[in-house]
Design a protein around this motif. Structure first.
Motif, PDB file in Angstrom:
ATOM      1  N   ARG A 148       0.911  -1.282   0.093  1.00 37.35           N
ATOM      2  CA  ARG A 148      -0.061   0.050  -0.114  1.00 37.35           C
ATOM      3  C   ARG A 148       0.684   1.278  -0.097  1.00 37.35           C
ATOM      4  O   ARG A 148       0.477   2.172  -0.733  1.00 37.35           O
ATOM      5  CB  ARG A 148      -0.801   0.271   1.229  1.00 37.35           C
ATOM      6  N   ALA A 149       1.958   1.307   0.892  1.00 38.20           N
ATOM      7  CA  ALA A 149       2.480   2.473   0.933  1.00 38.20           C
ATOM      8  C   ALA A 149       3.423   2.505  -0.485  1.00 38.20           C
ATOM      9  O   ALA A 149       3.570   3.837  -0.852  1.00 38.20           O
ATOM     10  CB  ALA A 149       3.846   2.268   1.983  1.00 38.20           C
ATOM     11  N   LEU A 150       4.007   1.575  -1.185  1.00 35.71           N
ATOM     12  CA  LEU A 150       4.588   1.580  -2.374  1.00 35.71           C
ATOM     13  C   LEU A 150       3.571   2.241  -3.551  1.00 35.71           C
ATOM     14  O   LEU A 150       3.894   3.239  -4.183  1.00 35.71           O
ATOM     15  CB  LEU A 150       5.040   0.289  -2.812  1.00 35.71           C
ATOM     16  N   ILE A 151       2.387   1.936  -3.519  1.00 31.97           N
ATOM     17  CA  ILE A 151       1.265   2.281  -4.531  1.00 31.97           C
ATOM     18  C   ILE A 151       0.937   3.666  -4.194  1.00 31.97           C
ATOM     19  O   ILE A 151       0.831   4.647  -5.129  1.00 31.97           O
ATOM     20  CB  ILE A 151      -0.088   1.442  -4.406  1.00 31.97           C
ATOM     21  N   ALA A 193       2.931   5.999  -2.746  1.00 31.08           N
ATOM     22  CA  ALA A 193       4.321   6.707  -3.372  1.00 31.08           C
ATOM     23  C   ALA A 193       4.331   6.803  -4.791  1.00 31.08           C
ATOM     24  O   ALA A 193       4.372   8.100  -5.261  1.00 31.08           O
ATOM     25  CB  ALA A 193       5.562   6.122  -2.773  1.00 31.08           C
ATOM     26  N   ASN A 194       3.953   5.928  -5.509  1.00 31.77           N
ATOM     27  CA  ASN A 194       3.909   6.028  -7.253  1.00 31.77           C
ATOM     28  C   ASN A 194       2.690   6.793  -7.440  1.00 31.77           C
ATOM     29  O   ASN A 194       2.890   7.625  -8.606  1.00 31.77           O
ATOM     30  CB  ASN A 194       3.327   4.388  -7.425  1.00 31.77           C
ATOM     31  N   GLU A 195       1.578   6.685  -6.999  1.00 30.53           N
ATOM     32  CA  GLU A 195       0.643   7.679  -7.141  1.00 30.53           C
ATOM     33  C   GLU A 195       0.881   9.402  -7.137  1.00 30.53           C
ATOM     34  O   GLU A 195       0.494  10.039  -7.703  1.00 30.53           O
ATOM     35  CB  GLU A 195      -0.817   7.476  -6.591  1.00 30.53           C
ATOM     36  N   LYS A 196       1.570   9.527  -5.860  1.00 27.48           N
ATOM     37  CA  LYS A 196       2.008  10.614  -5.419  1.00 27.48           C
ATOM     38  C   LYS A 196       3.120  11.383  -6.530  1.00 27.48           C
ATOM     39  O   LYS A 196       3.078  12.301  -7.200  1.00 27.48           O
ATOM     40  CB  LYS A 196       2.625  10.964  -4.235  1.00 27.48           C
ATOM     41  N   GLY A 198      -3.567   0.391 -10.256  1.00 30.54           N
ATOM     42  CA  GLY A 198      -3.726   0.609  -8.469  1.00 30.54           C
ATOM     43  C   GLY A 198      -5.220   0.158  -8.233  1.00 30.54           C
ATOM     44  O   GLY A 198      -5.498  -0.315  -7.111  1.00 30.54           O
ATOM     45  N   ILE A 199      -6.251   0.705  -8.801  1.00 27.40           N
ATOM     46  CA  ILE A 199      -7.588   0.504  -8.613  1.00 27.40           C
ATOM     47  C   ILE A 199      -7.830  -0.854  -8.604  1.00 27.40           C
ATOM     48  O   ILE A 199      -8.609  -1.592  -7.880  1.00 27.40           O
ATOM     49  CB  ILE A 199      -8.632   1.495  -9.692  1.00 27.40           C
ATOM     50  N   ALA A 200      -7.217  -1.815  -9.919  1.00 29.16           N
ATOM     51  CA  ALA A 200      -7.825  -3.270 -10.066  1.00 29.16           C
ATOM     52  C   ALA A 200      -6.970  -3.970  -8.819  1.00 29.16           C
ATOM     53  O   ALA A 200      -7.679  -4.644  -8.174  1.00 29.16           O
ATOM     54  CB  ALA A 200      -7.088  -3.722 -11.227  1.00 29.16           C
TER      55      ALA A 200
END
Length: 236
Positions: free
Chosen positions: A31-34, A36-39, A50-52
């Motif tokens: 979750r933390a990696l996702i 950070a990627n979205e940010k 990510g949604i999937a």
């Protein structure tokens, strides 16, 4: 980029590269990696992967919860099966009717975790001999028709072999002084064969949730069937 110039210490980086599944299996870390990627991508970009992943994770959590419930139900069913089997074996031990009745309110009642147990037998001479109505704390002799009336409570409903419910107001006939604190019951209708009046085995519990209409009745139906056959020996 060399491990010396990386922000992650070299030994930790080497560990992650050699065993990446450690990160994949850690939900909080993923979750933390996702996040950070979205940010990094910014708010104007929709990350479909990510949604999937969130939807798959939600489905996985529901499946795991269902799995836990199934396992718990299986263990509960196994425990109930073992309990009924132990009670049946104890029921077959006595060689006399008095011992059979005593065994019901001692060992069998303890095995089934009951607070009250009553065997009800219909008899056409119950009115002629009032003393026969209360033969000890186990056996109760009643007039013909009592069993069906008690099970249906005056309603036009089919009489089932096993009825699970909270205790009815009319239960003082069955439990006597104990009716003040018995809160749920299992009523097992007994068929003693052609030409004989029916009977009933009533299992009472102080716990209002020990016997509920939503529970399965297979084990108690089996217990009632064995009890009927055991009683036929003494009624012969």
């Amino acid at each position: 980029m060399s491990s010396e110039n990386a922000a992650i210490p070299g030994d930790l980086r080497t560990k992650i590269i050699s065993e990446p599944e450690v990160i994949l299996e850690d939900r909080d870390l993923m979750r933390a990696l996702i996040a950070a990627n979205e940010k990094i991508m910014g708010g104007n970009i929709v990350d479909l992967r990510g949604i999937a992943m969130e939807r798959l994770e939600s489905r996985l959590e529901r499946l795991e919860e269902t799995h836990r419930h199934v396992i718990a139900a299986a263990y509960e069913n196994l425990a109930g099966t073992n309990m009924i089997h132990r009670a049946v074996l104890k029921m077959l031990d006595p060689t006399g009717f008095d011992d059979f009745l005593k065994n019901l309110t001692t060992e069998i009642s303890d095995i089934l975790r009951l607070d009250a147990l009553r065997l009800v037998l219909e008899s056409p001479v119950a009115n002629e001999d009032p003393a026969a109505r209360g033969l000890g704390d186990t056996l109760l002799v009643v007039d013909p028709g009592f069993v069906e009336a008690y099970l249906t409570q005056g309603r036009n409903v089919p009489v089932r072999q096993v009825t699970l419910r909270q205790v009815q107001p009319e239960s003082d006939t069955i439990y006597g002084e104990r009716s003040d604190w018995i809160r749920s019951e299992a009523c097992l209708r007994l068929d003693f064969g052609k030409g004989r009046l029916p009977g009933m085995l009533v299992l009472g519990a102080e716990d209002p949730h020990q016997f509920k209409p939503t529970q399965g009745t297979d084990l108690l139906t089996f217990f009632a069937g064995v009890f009927e056959r055991a009683m036929r020996r003494w009624l012969a």
